[in-house]
Motif scaffolding. Structure first.
Motif, PDB file in Angstrom:
ATOM      1  N   PRO A  28       0.919  -1.425  -0.033  1.00 35.54           N
ATOM      2  CA  PRO A  28       0.037   0.129  -0.018  1.00 35.54           C
ATOM      3  C   PRO A  28       0.834   1.225  -0.094  1.00 35.54           C
ATOM      4  CG  PRO A  28      -0.665  -1.594   1.763  1.00 35.54           C
ATOM      5  CD  PRO A  28       0.690  -2.067   1.263  1.00 35.54           C
ATOM      6  N   ALA A  29       2.013   1.385   0.538  1.00 38.09           N
ATOM      7  CA  ALA A  29       3.004   2.326   0.625  1.00 38.09           C
ATOM      8  C   ALA A  29       3.414   2.808  -0.675  1.00 38.09           C
ATOM      9  CB  ALA A  29       4.000   2.128   1.589  1.00 38.09           C
ATOM     10  N   ALA A  30       3.673   1.508  -1.348  1.00 36.35           N
ATOM     11  CA  ALA A  30       4.146   1.999  -2.923  1.00 36.35           C
ATOM     12  C   ALA A  30       2.952   2.460  -3.736  1.00 36.35           C
ATOM     13  CB  ALA A  30       4.743   0.832  -3.531  1.00 36.35           C
ATOM     14  N   SER A  31       1.686   1.927  -3.375  1.00 33.95           N
ATOM     15  CA  SER A  31       0.471   2.343  -4.128  1.00 33.95           C
ATOM     16  C   SER A  31       0.162   3.710  -4.034  1.00 33.95           C
ATOM     17  CB  SER A  31      -0.419   1.371  -3.837  1.00 33.95           C
ATOM     18  OG  SER A  31      -1.522   1.849  -4.666  1.00 33.95           O
ATOM     19  N   VAL A  32       0.516   4.368  -2.485  1.00 33.83           N
ATOM     20  CA  VAL A  32       0.139   5.560  -2.189  1.00 33.83           C
ATOM     21  C   VAL A  32       1.069   6.667  -2.910  1.00 33.83           C
ATOM     22  CG1 VAL A  32       0.232   7.433  -0.287  1.00 33.83           C
ATOM     23  CG2 VAL A  32      -0.830   5.219   0.147  1.00 33.83           C
ATOM     24  N   TYR A  33       2.377   6.170  -3.060  1.00 34.76           N
ATOM     25  CA  TYR A  33       3.400   6.914  -3.752  1.00 34.76           C
ATOM     26  C   TYR A  33       2.879   7.163  -5.275  1.00 34.76           C
ATOM     27  CZ  TYR A  33       7.535   8.204  -6.462  1.00 34.76           C
ATOM     28  OH  TYR A  33       8.193   8.652  -7.273  1.00 34.76           O
ATOM     29  N   ALA A  34       2.663   5.835  -5.906  1.00 36.31           N
ATOM     30  CA  ALA A  34       2.750   5.822  -7.038  1.00 36.31           C
ATOM     31  C   ALA A  34       1.177   6.538  -7.603  1.00 36.31           C
ATOM     32  CB  ALA A  34       2.496   4.266  -7.786  1.00 36.31           C
ATOM     33  N   THR A  35       0.391   6.399  -6.877  1.00 34.04           N
ATOM     34  CA  THR A  35      -1.036   6.986  -7.124  1.00 34.04           C
ATOM     35  C   THR A  35      -0.724   8.511  -7.214  1.00 34.04           C
ATOM     36  OG1 THR A  35      -2.222   5.403  -6.385  1.00 34.04           O
ATOM     37  CG2 THR A  35      -3.407   7.318  -6.277  1.00 34.04           C
ATOM     38  N   HIS A  36      -0.126   9.125  -6.194  1.00 29.99           N
ATOM     39  CA  HIS A  36       0.200  10.743  -6.262  1.00 29.99           C
ATOM     40  C   HIS A  36       1.419  10.940  -7.005  1.00 29.99           C
ATOM     41  CE1 HIS A  36      -3.569  10.643  -3.506  1.00 29.99           C
ATOM     42  NE2 HIS A  36      -2.814   9.831  -2.700  1.00 29.99           N
ATOM     43  N   SER A  37       1.682  10.098  -7.958  1.00 30.36           N
ATOM     44  CA  SER A  37       2.852  10.516  -8.970  1.00 30.36           C
ATOM     45  C   SER A  37       1.974  10.217 -10.332  1.00 30.36           C
ATOM     46  CB  SER A  37       4.043   9.850  -8.896  1.00 30.36           C
ATOM     47  OG  SER A  37       4.509   9.883  -7.595  1.00 30.36           O
TER      48      SER A  37
END
Length: 532
Positions: free
Chosen positions: A49-58
């Motif tokens: 989920p951390a990687a997804s948080v970052y990727a989603t907001h990039s």
């Protein structure tokens, strides 16, 4: 136009195939249940989920927006992105409270926190709003991709908008959130590597840090190097009161739920984590990566400014970071750069397709229309909802031209009139559903009046951002606070049940005392289910 060689096209083709194959691989998991299709079975370790948080907001619009504020304001423009700091507070406050509730969505959480007709109206309102808002976000992210493709290949903007969002829909329709989060991890790694490469390359092309500083000073623009270069206490385009407003929004906002448009994608990642601890770590780590990314972009945009210091058109200087990559990277790396742009585009599109579909399926279709629908039926409704969101995003995307203007307006809509109520619902037992519902309705009207309608008819002057925020917050409070006290508090049985389940922070003394009287203090529904 930018000319692609064979190696450039190879990188792009390889990445697209990788993403589609990812969707096919996780098709079996996504079709097992609604929980799998929208939350990956609530079993993810924190780093996914951390990687997804970052990727989603990039997303494709993010470097456009950051390029716009940094080129215009210099390093002080980085504070426009400071609202993401709420995540650091949320990770140890509202994230834990929301994860303990086990709600699929923020709309469902309303019927856990509140009771009666007001709770049901709130759930429907927020679900409908999120279906619209996810279409809206998909629209501005999609048109950002259209602008990039127009710059690169001279395509019409609608083609870039439709093509890559449609490719993304393939794996979202196939595997749901499983495909989203697994693709996000790959996309996040690729995007972060390319952000580092392009930013460093752009800095080198401008002559390196010392040359950049010297050029900015020689242009008489040394203030651009100072993140605290305020134009006065309340005057100019970057006053101290604006900075203080951003601090308040970012820091205190972390104690609430729904204080930012970013909360809703984060909420899905919170509930997909396997434990409360994983949920907290995922939000903290994802936001930390965002802060690092923004810092890299900011320095790179300063480098671009020294190369092209006299651009006056917002539409042109918003493309600053993209131009660094396409104008200075060698053949072969240009295609890899574009593949990374596609990666950050797909990561955001996939999230909002699946997120919007979760509200349409769980909160509107399943809760209000078909409470006894089978898991198979709900998964198909999720897929149909995903397709409707995709088509709606194309319509919104074609309505938008200037990304920065639309994004800041959306941030103010979501962060002004409902900012304080979104905190009160978490920290104050007496705040009820009628107060929260009225704050949403009032804010929707006030935001258009204060930002667009009244200035257009010269009833009030065009207000700076910080005055828009405080004006809408104060005017809204004059309505929802009295309404809260004029309507009865929530049912005590519901409040006690919510309290022992979620253990909220703040002013809950009457509810806590009632829980103690009933012998329930210290009991946690989450603990009994192994949620910790």
């Amino acid at each position: 136009m930018v000319v692609f060689g064979f190696l450039d096209w190879f990188w792009l083709f390889l990445f697209i195939v990788l993403m589609i194959v990812c969707g096919v691989l996780f098709y079996r998991l996504g079709k097992r249940s609604m929980s799998d299709f929208f939350l990956a079975g609530r079993g993810l370790p924190w780093w996914l989920p951390a990687a997804s948080v970052y990727a989603t907001h990039s997303a494709t619009d993010t470097p456009i927006w950051i390029s716009g504020v940094i080129y215009q304001h210099g390093l002080r423009g980085i504070w426009y992105t400071f609202f993401s700091a709420w995540c650091a507070i949320s990770a140890f406050a509202s994230t834990k409270i929301f994860r303990r509730s086990l709600a699929y969505t923020q709309a469902e959480w309303q019927t856990i926190r509140f009771s009666g007709l007001g709770a049901e109206l709130l759930r429907g309102w927020i679900a409908g709003w999120q279906v619209f808002m996810n279409m809206f976000v998909l629209g501005w992210v999609g048109i950002a991709m259209g602008k990039v493709c127009h710059y690169l290949f001279n395509w019409p903007e609608w083609l870039g908008l439709i093509l890559f969002s449609s490719l993304c829909a393939v794996y979202v329709l196939a595997s749901g959130y499983w495909g989203v989060v697994m693709a996000d991890f790959q996309q996040g790694v690729i995007a972060f590597a390319v952000i580092i490469i392009v930013s460093i390359w752009g800095i080198a092309a401008a002559g390196g840090p010392h040359t950049i500083i010297a050029k900015i000073n020689s242009l008489g623009q040394s203030w651009r190097l100072n993140p605290f270069a305020f134009t006065g206490v309340a005057s100019g385009d970057f006053p101290l009161v604006w900075f203080l407003t951003m601090l308040v929004i970012a820091v205190i906002g972390g104690f609430g739920m729904g204080t930012s448009i970013d909360w809703y994608p984060e909420a899905q990642r919170i509930q997909s984590a396997k434990t409360i601890r994983d949920a907290s770590y995922s939000i903290w780590a994802g936001s930390a990566l965002i802060v690092i990314r923004n810092s890299l972009w900011a320095v790179a945009i300063l480098a671009f400014f020294t190369i092209y210091p006299h651009i006056s058109s917002t539409v042109e200087y918003e493309m600053a970071w993209y131009r660094l990559g396409f104008e200075f990277l060698p053949v072969g790396l240009v295609g890899f750069f574009f593949a990374a742009i596609v990666a950050i585009h797909l990561s955001t599109v996939s999230t909002h397709l699946n997120l919007g579909a979760s509200y349409a399926t769980r909160d509107l279709y399943n809760h209000y229309y078909r409470p006894k629908a089978s898991e198979k039926e709900l998964i198909w409704v999720g897929r149909i909802s995903t397709l409707i969101l995709l088509l709606g995003s194309f319509i919104y995307g074609m309505m938008m031209q200037e990304i920065t203007q639309w994004l800041i307006f959306a941030l103010w809509i979501m962060a002004a009139g409902i900012w304080l109520p979104s905190i009160l619902q978490v920290v104050w037992w007496r705040f009820n559903s009628w107060g929260y519902l009225s704050s949403w309705i009032v804010n929707l009207g006030l935001s258009w009046l204060v930002v667009w309608v009244l200035p257009e008819f010269h009833v009030i002057p065009v207000l700076p951002d910080y005055l828009q925020f405080w004006t809408m917050m104060v005017l809204g409070a004059l309505i929802y606070i009295p309404l809260t006290f004029l309507t009865p508090p929530e049912d005590m049985n519901r409040l006690v049940k919510y309290y022992v389940m979620s253990r909220p922070l703040g002013w809950w003394k009457p509810v806590r005392e009632e829980a103690v009287r009933r012998g329930l203090k210290g009991f946690s529904v989450v603990q009994s289910k192994g949620g910790i």
